[in-house]
Scaffold this active site. Sequence first.
Site, PDB file in Angstrom:
ATOM      1  N   CYS A  77      -7.353 -29.397 -70.443  1.00 23.03           N
ATOM      2  CA  CYS A  77      -5.999 -29.916 -70.272  1.00 23.03           C
ATOM      3  C   CYS A  77      -4.911 -28.873 -70.476  1.00 23.03           C
ATOM      4  CB  CYS A  77      -5.794 -31.108 -71.199  1.00 23.03           C
ATOM      5  SG  CYS A  77      -7.133 -32.299 -70.970  1.00 23.03           S
TER       6      CYS A  77
ATOM      7  N   THR B  67     -14.257 -30.756 -78.922  1.00 20.90           N
ATOM      8  CA  THR B  67     -13.272 -31.698 -78.374  1.00 20.90           C
ATOM      9  C   THR B  67     -12.134 -32.052 -79.334  1.00 20.90           C
ATOM     10  OG1 THR B  67     -14.694 -33.535 -79.047  1.00 20.90           O
ATOM     11  CG2 THR B  67     -14.833 -32.836 -76.750  1.00 20.90           C
TER      12      THR B  67
ATOM     13  N   HIS C  13       2.640 -32.075 -75.952  1.00 19.31           N
ATOM     14  CA  HIS C  13       1.422 -32.468 -75.242  1.00 19.31           C
ATOM     15  C   HIS C  13       1.243 -33.978 -75.404  1.00 19.31           C
ATOM     16  CE1 HIS C  13      -2.309 -31.885 -73.207  1.00 19.31           C
ATOM     17  NE2 HIS C  13      -3.046 -32.275 -74.210  1.00 19.31           N
TER      18      HIS C  13
ATOM     19  N   THR D 257      -3.614 -39.823 -78.274  1.00 21.60           N
ATOM     20  CA  THR D 257      -4.867 -40.038 -79.008  1.00 21.60           C
ATOM     21  C   THR D 257      -4.541 -39.844 -80.487  1.00 21.60           C
ATOM     22  OG1 THR D 257      -5.572 -37.714 -78.964  1.00 21.60           O
ATOM     23  CG2 THR D 257      -6.276 -39.113 -77.126  1.00 21.60           C
ATOM     24  N   PRO D 258      -5.271 -40.550 -81.359  1.00 19.70           N
ATOM     25  CA  PRO D 258      -5.011 -40.392 -82.799  1.00 19.70           C
ATOM     26  C   PRO D 258      -5.088 -38.919 -83.208  1.00 19.70           C
ATOM     27  CG  PRO D 258      -6.446 -42.261 -82.421  1.00 19.70           C
ATOM     28  CD  PRO D 258      -6.257 -41.608 -81.080  1.00 19.70           C
TER      29      PRO D 258
ATOM     30  N   GLU E 214      -0.912 -32.131 -83.447  1.00 23.71           N
ATOM     31  CA  GLU E 214       0.261 -31.493 -82.837  1.00 23.71           C
ATOM     32  C   GLU E 214       1.492 -31.653 -83.742  1.00 23.71           C
ATOM     33  OE1 GLU E 214       1.202 -32.791 -78.838  1.00 23.71           O
ATOM     34  OE2 GLU E 214       2.652 -31.170 -78.545  1.00 23.71           O
TER      35      GLU E 214
ATOM     36  N   LYS F 149       3.849 -38.331 -71.274  1.00 24.19           N
ATOM     37  CA  LYS F 149       2.580 -38.924 -70.815  1.00 24.19           C
ATOM     38  C   LYS F 149       2.734 -40.427 -70.533  1.00 24.19           C
ATOM     39  CE  LYS F 149      -0.363 -35.311 -71.515  1.00 24.19           C
ATOM     40  NZ  LYS F 149       0.562 -34.189 -71.758  1.00 24.19           N
TER      41      LYS F 149
ATOM     42  N   HIS G  44      -2.080 -38.968 -68.517  1.00 22.86           N
ATOM     43  CA  HIS G  44      -2.484 -37.585 -68.773  1.00 22.86           C
ATOM     44  C   HIS G  44      -3.142 -37.026 -67.504  1.00 22.86           C
ATOM     45  CE1 HIS G  44      -3.756 -33.952 -70.414  1.00 22.86           C
ATOM     46  NE2 HIS G  44      -4.484 -34.341 -71.431  1.00 22.86           N
TER      47      HIS G  44
ATOM     48  N   PHE H 241      -9.647 -29.602 -74.461  1.00 24.02           N
ATOM     49  CA  PHE H 241     -10.999 -29.476 -75.000  1.00 24.02           C
ATOM     50  C   PHE H 241     -11.331 -27.990 -75.111  1.00 24.02           C
ATOM     51  CE2 PHE H 241     -13.254 -33.579 -73.366  1.00 24.02           C
ATOM     52  CZ  PHE H 241     -12.385 -34.337 -74.116  1.00 24.02           C
TER      53      PHE H 241
END
Lengths: 340, 407
Positions: B169, B269, B302, B306-307, B313, B332, B337, B395
Amino acid sequence: MRDCYIHSAVSISAQNTFSTEDFLLDVIVHNAKKIQAVYPNYKDFISPIAARRMQTGVKMGVVAANKALQVAKLNEPDAIITGTGMGCIADTEKFLNSIIDNNETYLTPTSFIQSTHNTIGAQIALGLKCNNYNNTYTHGSLSFESALIDAQLLLQQQEAKHVLVGGIDELGVEFVDYVQMIEANESKGICVPFSEGAAFTVLSSEKKENAIKLQDIITISEASKEELILKLEDFLTLNNMDTKAIDAIILGNNGDVYDIYYEHIVTSLFSNVARIEYKHLSGEFYTASAFAFWLGTNVLQKQYIPKEVLKNSIQNKSIKTLLLYNQFKGKDHSFILLKI
Amino acid sequence: MQNEQINKNDTPRVVVTGMGIISAIGNSVEANKKALLASKSSIGSISKINTIHTEQIKVGEVVLSNDELISQLQLPDNNNFTRTALLGVFAAKEALKNADITDVNCYKTGIISSTTVGGMDKTEEHLKQFDTSSESQKYISSHHAGDSTKKIAKHLKINEFSTTMSTACSSATNAIMLGARLIKAGKLERVIVGGTDALSKFTINGFKTLMILSEDVCQPFDEYRKGLNLGEGAAYLVLESEKIAKKEGKSIMAYISGYANANDAFHQTASSENGQGAYLAMQKALDLAQLDPKDIDYINAHGTATPNNDLSESVAIKRVFGNDIPDFSSTKGYTGHTLAASGAVEAVYSVLALQEQTVFPNLNFKSKINETGLIPNTEIKKKTINHVLSNSFGFGGNCSALILSKE
């Protein structure tokens, strides 16, 4: 602008190139259509638990990278750059088939996680706990060359001093058969076997005694045979040399109809130069040219062209400058100049 | 490392002179701008892929079908374009037009694209017919990730330098970064940079197994965020050396003033708790741009929702900016995404933020994350914006950051 010196060159290939100091003494003659690489003893480099989760490409890549660092006596590179044409195709095929076979149910994430193209570069970084620049190129037969160009740029612009660069592709189990099926239907398709490998090098702006220099590299997506000659001449001029400076040329012939590109270059410019071919030994894959990079570095270091790769009878007393030329299906041309 | 660079004053500055984009919120830069300014999301139910997960996911789909894209691009019937390539060509064409470039060969021009799945949308549809159907076989050669770039290059008539990146990504941000570096080094005069990714069953199921897909519209930076919405799209920027842009009388949309790439080296990941990779990417980008954290007026985060990402970040942002956090938002919630393309999609949005002097709102945010307490900007906000920081993480620990500046 800084020069780029080759501090190590390591190859895992369909030949005994990894675990021996011999330089293509006992070559393996391959008759099969698909050939696996001669795998090293992975346990010497990766823990068995980690190795069990990794597919061939990741294992070959991590091991070749580690050895390249060892030979260069480098603990942490300033950058890790990989090139791979098909990426982690084995895990990609595995995840894709589980989706199709189980109609999107009962899936586990492992093969998906490891299917991304940057898995190899990431695993190398993870193993080294290396937070530095990390990049992955995937552009067909220019994947390794793109990685080299990035490395050269980092060194020339003094953004890095030591860069680990590699080209990796694994055979996988399914896609390669479809590709070969298409080749077989061509009137003059690829004749050498399909294979796999991982070749890594440490490039550095630090001059070492007897270190081979990556003089320059250029890639050209599309050009006619005639245009290519002009572009090659310009490339040599840019490097303050002409065709007479070239002592040997390493060609990526694979037996298909596009070999005419190699013939055109040779007959036009290099008819009196030692001619080296390698894909009958390494097999064809998108990063096979990384094997040629290893081969060229060794020819210059050892001042010797193994008979299995020398395709004419010209043996120079000293070999100072090598030109590598590769293309795929008449496109994606690359020229690399190596110098002692 | 980068601040060791000598002769800094001699290196040309890199400018943005054109942009092209296709995403769930629109088929052009203008349409994307309109949707952003109207706070209008296009996350919804999936319609173009036949998946059993239809009820459990929301996605950001590009409205145009493959047939519509093929017809708009005037491709022959027997073409083997994957959706990834179609989206890529569509957006790259707009970028060239937007930059007023009619002859790509009057300057040394290259193309750097990026993708995660390449031709997967066609591969997964045809894999089991590859050995029997000649109609399917044309998609064998379009599987690999370089294929879409080659098709874009051919369409734009760029014959010299072309390459493809794939760092999950963060891919397109790395493409922008390489383009800027090649211009600075004098190896190219002009370069089209960006990325493209189409939705596929492969990615939907991949992210589903990781249990990071939200059933509802995503809520970046919210305490109760449940995961991401996948999206698709493509975006490209035209980069030129400032000298050429000025010589050609181009209007300069933005300057590429900073960028950096670092690796989190923590997990294949997951992002680290202290956001080390993200921290390094942002900090090094600031160093290269010779800017202080206080100079950043807006962060296009970004923020995947996601948790793991949003917490990591947030921690990294706090490490860089301390208690003086600039306005920030994740976009997003508009597009989903878009994976490899996201870095370019959001670079386009960052340029729009500079042009419009506007911070775009972070949609669907309600409560701040307990651990970090950061509150993204949730309204359209007009203010002076000189420097925008855009983050992209992927990732493999691949973290990249880009700084776009007005002057």
